[in-house]
Design a protein around this motif. Structure first.
Motif, mmCIF file in Angstrom:
data_model
loop_
_atom_site.group_PDB
_atom_site.id
_atom_site.type_symbol
_atom_site.label_atom_id
_atom_site.label_comp_id
_atom_site.label_asym_id
_atom_site.label_seq_id
_atom_site.Cartn_x
_atom_site.Cartn_y
_atom_site.Cartn_z
ATOM 1 N N ALA A 9 0.830 -1.212 0.000
ATOM 2 C CA ALA A 9 0.000 0.000 0.000
ATOM 3 C C ALA A 9 0.857 1.252 0.000
ATOM 4 C CB ALA A 9 -0.922 -0.015 1.217
ATOM 5 N N THR A 10 2.048 1.159 0.504
ATOM 6 C CA THR A 10 2.924 2.327 0.550
ATOM 7 C C THR A 10 3.888 2.381 -0.627
ATOM 8 O OG1 THR A 10 4.484 1.083 1.906
ATOM 9 C CG2 THR A 10 2.821 2.395 3.062
ATOM 10 N N HIS A 11 3.712 1.484 -1.574
ATOM 11 C CA HIS A 11 4.558 1.445 -2.765
ATOM 12 C C HIS A 11 6.038 1.380 -2.382
ATOM 13 C CE1 HIS A 11 1.122 2.165 -5.367
ATOM 14 N NE2 HIS A 11 0.760 3.104 -4.527
ATOM 15 N N ALA A 12 6.352 0.437 -1.524
ATOM 16 C CA ALA A 12 7.726 0.277 -1.059
ATOM 17 C C ALA A 12 8.637 -0.094 -2.214
ATOM 18 C CB ALA A 12 7.778 -0.792 0.023
ATOM 19 N N ALA A 13 9.942 0.038 -1.964
ATOM 20 C CA ALA A 13 10.927 -0.275 -2.989
ATOM 21 C C ALA A 13 10.858 -1.749 -3.343
ATOM 22 C CB ALA A 13 12.319 0.078 -2.474
ATOM 23 N N LEU A 14 11.349 -2.075 -4.533
ATOM 24 C CA LEU A 14 11.340 -3.459 -4.972
ATOM 25 C C LEU A 14 12.225 -4.319 -4.068
ATOM 26 C CD1 LEU A 14 11.623 -3.025 -8.834
ATOM 27 C CD2 LEU A 14 9.627 -3.747 -7.533
ATOM 28 N N PRO A 15 11.898 -5.594 -3.939
ATOM 29 C CA PRO A 15 12.741 -6.482 -3.137
ATOM 30 C C PRO A 15 14.068 -6.727 -3.842
ATOM 31 C CG PRO A 15 11.072 -7.734 -4.297
ATOM 32 C CD PRO A 15 10.742 -6.285 -4.518
ATOM 33 N N PRO A 16 15.102 -7.116 -3.116
ATOM 34 C CA PRO A 16 16.384 -7.423 -3.767
ATOM 35 C C PRO A 16 16.236 -8.623 -4.692
ATOM 36 C CG PRO A 16 16.391 -8.116 -1.468
ATOM 37 C CD PRO A 16 15.156 -7.297 -1.652
ATOM 38 N N TYR A 17 16.993 -8.598 -5.775
ATOM 39 C CA TYR A 17 16.896 -9.685 -6.746
ATOM 40 C C TYR A 17 17.265 -11.032 -6.131
ATOM 41 C CZ TYR A 17 16.011 -6.690 -10.794
ATOM 42 O OH TYR A 17 15.426 -5.837 -11.686
ATOM 43 N N GLY A 18 18.105 -10.995 -5.087
ATOM 44 C CA GLY A 18 18.499 -12.245 -4.453
ATOM 45 C C GLY A 18 17.348 -12.977 -3.800
ATOM 46 N N LEU A 19 16.228 -12.275 -3.557
ATOM 47 C CA LEU A 19 15.090 -12.917 -2.921
ATOM 48 C C LEU A 19 14.363 -13.878 -3.876
ATOM 49 C CD1 LEU A 19 13.930 -12.767 -0.068
ATOM 50 C CD2 LEU A 19 12.168 -11.224 -0.945
ATOM 51 N N ILE A 20 14.788 -13.882 -5.129
ATOM 52 C CA ILE A 20 14.232 -14.852 -6.084
ATOM 53 C C ILE A 20 14.825 -16.242 -5.839
ATOM 54 C CG2 ILE A 20 14.028 -15.406 -8.550
ATOM 55 C CD1 ILE A 20 14.137 -12.479 -9.167
ATOM 56 N N LEU A 21 15.922 -16.316 -5.086
ATOM 57 C CA LEU A 21 16.606 -17.607 -4.886
ATOM 58 C C LEU A 21 15.726 -18.693 -4.273
ATOM 59 C CD1 LEU A 21 20.167 -16.427 -3.756
ATOM 60 C CD2 LEU A 21 19.459 -17.361 -5.969
ATOM 61 N N PRO A 22 14.860 -18.401 -3.283
ATOM 62 C CA PRO A 22 13.984 -19.470 -2.790
ATOM 63 C C PRO A 22 13.088 -20.060 -3.869
ATOM 64 C CG PRO A 22 14.045 -17.685 -1.209
ATOM 65 C CD PRO A 22 14.763 -17.190 -2.443
ATOM 66 N N PHE A 23 12.612 -19.199 -4.782
ATOM 67 C CA PHE A 23 11.784 -19.694 -5.893
ATOM 68 C C PHE A 23 12.601 -20.597 -6.813
ATOM 69 C CE2 PHE A 23 10.046 -19.003 -10.246
ATOM 70 C CZ PHE A 23 8.834 -19.653 -10.056
ATOM 71 N N VAL A 24 13.818 -20.161 -7.138
ATOM 72 C CA VAL A 24 14.701 -20.981 -7.974
ATOM 73 C C VAL A 24 15.017 -22.297 -7.275
ATOM 74 C CG1 VAL A 24 16.974 -21.102 -9.056
ATOM 75 C CG2 VAL A 24 15.686 -18.956 -9.102
ATOM 76 N N ALA A 25 15.277 -22.230 -5.962
ATOM 77 C CA ALA A 25 15.592 -23.440 -5.207
ATOM 78 C C ALA A 25 14.420 -24.409 -5.223
ATOM 79 C CB ALA A 25 15.963 -23.075 -3.767
ATOM 80 N N LEU A 26 13.206 -23.887 -5.100
ATOM 81 C CA LEU A 26 12.031 -24.767 -5.126
ATOM 82 C C LEU A 26 11.869 -25.423 -6.486
ATOM 83 C CD1 LEU A 26 9.583 -25.963 -3.767
ATOM 84 C CD2 LEU A 26 8.313 -23.858 -4.262
ATOM 85 N N LEU A 27 12.070 -24.652 -7.556
ATOM 86 C CA LEU A 27 11.998 -25.240 -8.896
ATOM 87 C C LEU A 27 13.034 -26.346 -9.067
ATOM 88 C CD1 LEU A 27 11.448 -22.202 -11.315
ATOM 89 C CD2 LEU A 27 9.760 -23.748 -10.330
ATOM 90 N N LEU A 28 14.251 -26.102 -8.588
ATOM 91 C CA LEU A 28 15.299 -27.116 -8.695
ATOM 92 C C LEU A 28 14.951 -28.356 -7.879
ATOM 93 C CD1 LEU A 28 18.520 -24.894 -8.538
ATOM 94 C CD2 LEU A 28 17.569 -26.081 -10.532
ATOM 95 N N CYS A 29 14.368 -28.151 -6.712
ATOM 96 C CA CYS A 29 13.961 -29.302 -5.901
ATOM 97 C C CYS A 29 12.893 -30.125 -6.611
ATOM 98 C CB CYS A 29 13.430 -28.828 -4.540
ATOM 99 S SG CYS A 29 14.698 -28.272 -3.393
ATOM 100 N N ILE A 30 11.893 -29.457 -7.182
ATOM 101 C CA ILE A 30 10.834 -30.167 -7.907
ATOM 102 C C ILE A 30 11.417 -30.937 -9.080
ATOM 103 C CG2 ILE A 30 8.767 -29.852 -9.311
ATOM 104 C CD1 ILE A 30 8.069 -27.452 -7.542
ATOM 105 N N ALA A 31 12.432 -30.347 -9.722
ATOM 106 C CA ALA A 31 13.026 -30.974 -10.902
ATOM 107 C C ALA A 31 13.998 -32.101 -10.554
ATOM 108 C CB ALA A 31 13.748 -29.919 -11.736
ATOM 109 N N LEU A 32 14.823 -31.901 -9.508
ATOM 110 C CA LEU A 32 15.951 -32.808 -9.274
ATOM 111 C C LEU A 32 15.747 -33.801 -8.143
ATOM 112 C CD1 LEU A 32 18.889 -30.253 -9.692
ATOM 113 C CD2 LEU A 32 17.961 -31.831 -11.399
ATOM 114 N N MET A 33 15.039 -33.414 -7.094
ATOM 115 C CA MET A 33 14.931 -34.289 -5.930
ATOM 116 C C MET A 33 14.283 -35.644 -6.232
ATOM 117 S SD MET A 33 16.553 -32.921 -3.503
ATOM 118 C CE MET A 33 16.005 -33.771 -2.023
ATOM 119 N N PRO A 34 13.249 -35.711 -7.095
ATOM 120 C CA PRO A 34 12.707 -37.041 -7.415
ATOM 121 C C PRO A 34 13.726 -37.958 -8.091
ATOM 122 C CG PRO A 34 11.141 -35.329 -8.025
ATOM 123 C CD PRO A 34 12.438 -34.632 -7.690
ATOM 124 N N LEU A 35 14.807 -37.360 -8.646
ATOM 125 C CA LEU A 35 15.835 -38.156 -9.311
ATOM 126 C C LEU A 35 16.959 -38.550 -8.370
ATOM 127 C CD1 LEU A 35 16.176 -36.113 -12.648
ATOM 128 C CD2 LEU A 35 14.866 -38.207 -12.281
#
Length: 439
Positions: A9-35
């Motif tokens: 609501a206050t139009h805060a600054a964008l989050p740091p790009y590094g905060l995308i890492l949990p999303f990337v980690a989850l994608l990698l887990c979905i892709a690799l952990m079953p293997l």
């Protein structure tokens, strides 16, 4: 489906790009952990998915004090699970059997019917209704290939003609795109895409069909008869679809900042269907809640971890596109890994912003649809078609995979799905479609 908003609501600054890492980690887990660790993943994937989601949630709650982003993510998640879960439960009370041998031609006709039907009851509705009959009719020779092409055609590409078909198009409709605009302007892209997918499937399925001895095929299908059981559930299905098309003022009514009125109606329809459906129909469908639980845990993590990615995308900082083809591939590339509905809205907002128009103005959206049809076609088809690129590109994809696995069908894992099917088969077809209709 309401979009994930890009800012607090206050139009805060964008989050740091590094905060995308949990999303990337989850994608990698979905892709690799079953293997690499299938036993661990089978028993602990809920902890991993929710745990990574909590990393993002803690950042927004403790560091940014941005509860609005979390509330919208929660609202999106509840709406998503209400739709997918209700259709899963209701379709579990409907048992369809198809008479005759599942020849390649009959399979192609079945998928083509599913592609058309997805525009009337949505890709999720068509997928949940038809996946079990699809598995049964091909039971003597079912392979992961059958499941993948079902996802390609019925769960994604088929639903590109109406706002009912896929959530991105419904978002456009809510913003002001005329109901029949997509059918009028994108039918050629839909026809080319579906026709090419069915042609490739026919060739591959013919090879598969010839491998099964004729006596085996005839023995398995000899007792099959056409039947449709669970007719009362059609009413509950209509109730879910009606909830989707409630007036916008009612759709925006949210209880506790989380549960919308349409979601409550969908949940009520699912509860009614579950208790009214006959046990023998559930048993015939091998119905259980395993698939919806798996989707629920994984997408809880996905909806939380993708908040920063969507905020950065919607800010416009990462969008420097000037051609319809550019919008087609950019929207498509992200739709394969992010929720394709907010991705669609993000690129629509960016394209309209470049023309000094606002996506929040219905008059501006109508004007943009009339004067920049090629850009809107590109964004619409990119969001819908590329949602088939991975299991997480569109809501029904993972659900179809989970139902198939519960039916003991060997389906490709996340990486094999991409390397064996979506990249060598789907991507070339979508490139052809892009060059023909998104330029």
């Amino acid at each position: 489906m309401h979009p994930l908003l890009a800012a607090s609501a206050t139009h805060a600054a964008l989050p740091p790009y590094g905060l995308i890492l949990p999303f990337v980690a989850l994608l990698l887990c979905i892709a690799l952990m079953p293997l690499i660790a299938p036993h661990f993943w089978e028993h602990h994937y809920p902890k991993v998915a929710v745990g990574l989601g909590l990393v993002t949630a803690v950042y927004y709650a403790v560091i940014r004090h941005d509860w609005r982003a979390l509330q919208h993510a929660g609202h999106e998640y509840v709406s998503f699970m209400a739709l997918v879960g209700s259709l899963f439960v209701i379709s579990g009370g409907i048992n369809i059997r198809v008479k005759g041998e599942a020849t390649p031609l009959r399979n192609v006709v079945f998928l083509a019917v599913g592609a058309v039907l997805s525009n009337f009851i949505g890709t999720t509705g068509a997928s949940m209704l038809l996946i079990r009959p699809w598995i049964r009719m091909n039971k003597y020779r079912i392979t992961g290939q059958h499941i993948v092409f079902f996802i390609f055609v019925v769960s994604n590409c088929g639903g590109a003609l109406t706002p009912i078909g896929d959530p991105p198009l419904f978002l456009g409709f809510l913003r002001g795109v005329p109901f029949w605009w997509v059918l009028e302007h994108a039918w050629l892209g839909w026809l080319i895409c579906v026709a090419l997918l069915l042609a490739v499937f026919f060739v591959l399925d013919t090879i598969n069909f010839r491998r099964a001895p004729k006596q085996v095929r005839e023995a398995v299908t000899a007792e099959e008869r056409f039947s449709f059981r669970g007719l009362p559930n059609v009413g509950f299905l209509a109730m879910v679809l009606a909830a989707v098309f409630l007036p916008k003022s009612i759709q925006e009514m949210v209880i506790g900042e989380m549960i919308s009125v349409p979601a409550l109606l969908m949940i009520a329809a699912a509860v009614g269907s579950y208790f009214m459906s006959k046990r023998e129909i559930h048993e015939a469908n091998d119905f259980n809640f395993g698939p919806v639980k798996e989707v629920g845990y994984l997408f809880a993590g996905i909806f939380l971890t993708m908040i920063p990615a969507l905020q950065i995308l919607q800010s416009g900082e990462a969008v420097q596109i000037t051609t319809p083809l550019g919008y087609y591939f950019a929207t498509g590339a992200l739709s394969a890994f992010l929720d394709n509905a907010p991705t669609y809205l993000s690129f629509l907002a960016a394209a309209m912003g470049a023309e000094q128009l606002s996506v929040d103005s219905a008059a501006d959206v109508v004007s943009f649809a009339a004067s920049h049809a090629h850009e809107l076609i590109a964004i619409s088809l990119g969001a819908v078609f590329f949602g088939a690129g991975t299991y997480i590109g569109n809501g029904p994809n993972f659900m179809v995979k989970a139902i198939a696995e519960k039916s003991k069908v060997h389906t490709p894992d996340f990486l094999r799905y991409m390397w064996q099917f979506s990249i060598p088969i789907l991507l070339p077809i979508l490139i052809v479609v892009g060059w023909l209709v998104a330029k």
